[in-house]
Write a protein that holds these residues in place. Structure first.
Motif, PDB file in Angstrom:
ATOM      1  N   ARG A  37      38.751  48.694  37.001  1.00  0.00           N
ATOM      2  CA  ARG A  37      38.936  47.564  37.922  1.00  0.00           C
ATOM      3  C   ARG A  37      37.656  46.731  38.009  1.00  0.00           C
ATOM      4  O   ARG A  37      36.564  47.223  37.751  1.00  0.00           O
ATOM      5  CB  ARG A  37      39.303  48.074  39.308  1.00  0.00           C
ATOM      6  N   VAL A  38      37.835  45.490  38.409  1.00  0.00           N
ATOM      7  CA  VAL A  38      36.682  44.626  38.644  1.00  0.00           C
ATOM      8  C   VAL A  38      36.133  44.942  40.038  1.00  0.00           C
ATOM      9  O   VAL A  38      36.798  45.582  40.858  1.00  0.00           O
ATOM     10  CB  VAL A  38      37.044  43.137  38.497  1.00  0.00           C
ATOM     11  N   SER A  39      34.935  44.472  40.309  1.00  0.00           N
ATOM     12  CA  SER A  39      34.279  44.756  41.590  1.00  0.00           C
ATOM     13  C   SER A  39      35.008  44.092  42.755  1.00  0.00           C
ATOM     14  O   SER A  39      35.424  42.930  42.652  1.00  0.00           O
ATOM     15  CB  SER A  39      32.836  44.247  41.549  1.00  0.00           C
ATOM     16  N   PRO A  40      35.142  44.803  43.877  1.00  0.00           N
ATOM     17  CA  PRO A  40      35.744  44.179  45.060  1.00  0.00           C
ATOM     18  C   PRO A  40      34.908  43.020  45.613  1.00  0.00           C
ATOM     19  O   PRO A  40      35.410  42.201  46.383  1.00  0.00           O
ATOM     20  CB  PRO A  40      35.849  45.317  46.074  1.00  0.00           C
ATOM     21  N   LYS A  41      33.649  42.930  45.199  1.00  0.00           N
ATOM     22  CA  LYS A  41      32.811  41.801  45.624  1.00  0.00           C
ATOM     23  C   LYS A  41      33.362  40.474  45.105  1.00  0.00           C
ATOM     24  O   LYS A  41      33.067  39.417  45.654  1.00  0.00           O
ATOM     25  CB  LYS A  41      31.375  41.974  45.120  1.00  0.00           C
ATOM     26  N   LEU A  42      34.169  40.538  44.048  1.00  0.00           N
ATOM     27  CA  LEU A  42      34.764  39.320  43.503  1.00  0.00           C
ATOM     28  C   LEU A  42      35.674  38.655  44.530  1.00  0.00           C
ATOM     29  O   LEU A  42      35.798  37.427  44.556  1.00  0.00           O
ATOM     30  CB  LEU A  42      35.536  39.631  42.217  1.00  0.00           C
TER      31      LEU A  42
ATOM     32  N   ALA B  77      39.532  33.283  17.232  1.00  0.00           N
ATOM     33  CA  ALA B  77      39.876  32.068  16.483  1.00  0.00           C
ATOM     34  C   ALA B  77      41.012  31.312  17.158  1.00  0.00           C
ATOM     35  O   ALA B  77      41.051  30.091  17.133  1.00  0.00           O
ATOM     36  CB  ALA B  77      40.254  32.434  15.055  1.00  0.00           C
ATOM     37  N   ALA B  78      41.930  32.024  17.770  1.00  0.00           N
ATOM     38  CA  ALA B  78      43.039  31.379  18.471  1.00  0.00           C
ATOM     39  C   ALA B  78      42.637  31.144  19.924  1.00  0.00           C
ATOM     40  O   ALA B  78      42.362  32.081  20.655  1.00  0.00           O
ATOM     41  CB  ALA B  78      44.282  32.263  18.415  1.00  0.00           C
ATOM     42  N   ALA B  79      42.599  29.895  20.335  1.00  0.00           N
ATOM     43  CA  ALA B  79      42.151  29.566  21.698  1.00  0.00           C
ATOM     44  C   ALA B  79      43.028  30.219  22.758  1.00  0.00           C
ATOM     45  O   ALA B  79      42.555  30.581  23.827  1.00  0.00           O
ATOM     46  CB  ALA B  79      42.145  28.057  21.891  1.00  0.00           C
ATOM     47  N   ALA B  80      44.308  30.388  22.474  1.00  0.00           N
ATOM     48  CA  ALA B  80      45.231  30.961  23.457  1.00  0.00           C
ATOM     49  C   ALA B  80      44.978  32.443  23.683  1.00  0.00           C
ATOM     50  O   ALA B  80      45.406  32.995  24.685  1.00  0.00           O
ATOM     51  CB  ALA B  80      46.668  30.746  23.013  1.00  0.00           C
ATOM     52  N   SER B  81      44.278  33.098  22.769  1.00  0.00           N
ATOM     53  CA  SER B  81      44.072  34.540  22.917  1.00  0.00           C
ATOM     54  C   SER B  81      42.740  34.892  23.560  1.00  0.00           C
ATOM     55  O   SER B  81      42.414  36.060  23.665  1.00  0.00           O
ATOM     56  CB  SER B  81      44.187  35.229  21.552  1.00  0.00           C
ATOM     57  N   ASP B  82      41.978  33.902  23.959  1.00  0.00           N
ATOM     58  CA  ASP B  82      40.725  34.198  24.636  1.00  0.00           C
ATOM     59  C   ASP B  82      41.011  34.942  25.932  1.00  0.00           C
ATOM     60  O   ASP B  82      41.985  34.682  26.620  1.00  0.00           O
ATOM     61  CB  ASP B  82      39.940  32.915  24.941  1.00  0.00           C
ATOM     62  N   ALA B  83      40.158  35.885  26.260  1.00  0.00           N
ATOM     63  CA  ALA B  83      40.333  36.664  27.481  1.00  0.00           C
ATOM     64  C   ALA B  83      39.003  36.725  28.214  1.00  0.00           C
ATOM     65  O   ALA B  83      37.945  36.596  27.602  1.00  0.00           O
ATOM     66  CB  ALA B  83      40.826  38.072  27.143  1.00  0.00           C
ATOM     67  N   LYS B  84      39.075  36.932  29.524  1.00  0.00           N
ATOM     68  CA  LYS B  84      37.847  37.091  30.288  1.00  0.00           C
ATOM     69  C   LYS B  84      38.023  38.219  31.285  1.00  0.00           C
ATOM     70  O   LYS B  84      39.135  38.529  31.711  1.00  0.00           O
ATOM     71  CB  LYS B  84      37.442  35.801  30.993  1.00  0.00           C
ATOM     72  N   VAL B  85      36.888  38.828  31.618  1.00  0.00           N
ATOM     73  CA  VAL B  85      36.857  39.895  32.613  1.00  0.00           C
ATOM     74  C   VAL B  85      35.807  39.497  33.645  1.00  0.00           C
ATOM     75  O   VAL B  85      34.610  39.618  33.401  1.00  0.00           O
ATOM     76  CB  VAL B  85      36.505  41.261  31.985  1.00  0.00           C
ATOM     77  N   PRO B  86      36.248  38.989  34.809  1.00  0.00           N
ATOM     78  CA  PRO B  86      35.287  38.587  35.841  1.00  0.00           C
ATOM     79  C   PRO B  86      34.937  39.767  36.739  1.00  0.00           C
ATOM     80  O   PRO B  86      35.559  40.833  36.673  1.00  0.00           O
ATOM     81  CB  PRO B  86      36.077  37.537  36.629  1.00  0.00           C
ATOM     82  N   GLY B  87      33.937  39.570  37.583  1.00  0.00           N
ATOM     83  CA  GLY B  87      33.642  40.546  38.630  1.00  0.00           C
ATOM     84  C   GLY B  87      33.037  41.847  38.146  1.00  0.00           C
ATOM     85  O   GLY B  87      33.299  42.898  38.722  1.00  0.00           O
ATOM     86  N   LEU B  88      32.209  41.779  37.107  1.00  0.00           N
ATOM     87  CA  LEU B  88      31.542  42.983  36.619  1.00  0.00           C
ATOM     88  C   LEU B  88      30.091  42.994  37.075  1.00  0.00           C
ATOM     89  O   LEU B  88      29.461  41.943  37.201  1.00  0.00           O
ATOM     90  CB  LEU B  88      31.576  43.035  35.092  1.00  0.00           C
TER      91      LEU B  88
END
Length: 165
Positions: free
Chosen positions: A17-22, A131-142
């Protein structure tokens, strides 16, 4: 094992899980936006002849802000990621659930970013680019240490897997 496409959170995956501070960061961001909009509405109220319209808009704006805050808390709790043997899996979303599976061999580069508010709460975001813009992913709150570890691991795995292509 039967896979159901409408149930995208596989139980066989060990989610982090990401941080609850997010939650706090997101709520502060929304509060700042609400304040800016409310200031604009007050200025419009003072400068306008439509006396009844601006208080109505302010009330609607406040109700939407409360609703969006409740949704934000639940949405942050829905974020998760898992490192598997050949790919990184990222999940998020409440109404529209999204499950992104990014193969290590397809990663072009990995960014770690942290805005001023994120830095104030000791958080960072890992952004994966393919390479495919639609497949970019991000994980915030780390935590910054976890973001750096994940970036380094994903980069190393991406280079290792790309050599075999």
């Amino acid at each position: 094992m039967t896979v159901n496409a409408l149930e995208p959170w596989p139980d066989s995956v060990e989610w982090r899980r990401v941080s609850p501070k997010l939650i706090t960061v997101e709520l502060i961001s929304r509060g700042i936006l609400l304040l800016i909009v409310m200031i604009g509405l007050v200025i419009g109220w003072v400068a306008s002849d439509h006396f009844w319209l601006f208080p109505l808009l302010m009330g609607i704006n406040l109700l939407l802000a409360v609703w969006r805050s409740i949704i934000t808390v639940r949405a942050v709790k829905a974020w998760g990621y898992a490192e598997r043997g050949d790919d990184l899996v990222v999940r998020h979303g409440l109404f529209v659930r999204r499950l992104s599976i990014v193969p290590y061999a397809r990663m072009q580069y990995v960014d770690v970013t942290a805005g001023p508010l994120e830095r104030a709460f000791g958080l960072a975001t890992v952004q994966l680019h393919t390479a495919a813009a639609a497949s970019d992913a991000k994980v915030p709150g780390l935590a910054p240490e976890e973001a750096a570890r994940l970036r380094d691991r994903l980069t190393a795995l991406g280079e290792d897997r790309a050599e075999g292509l």
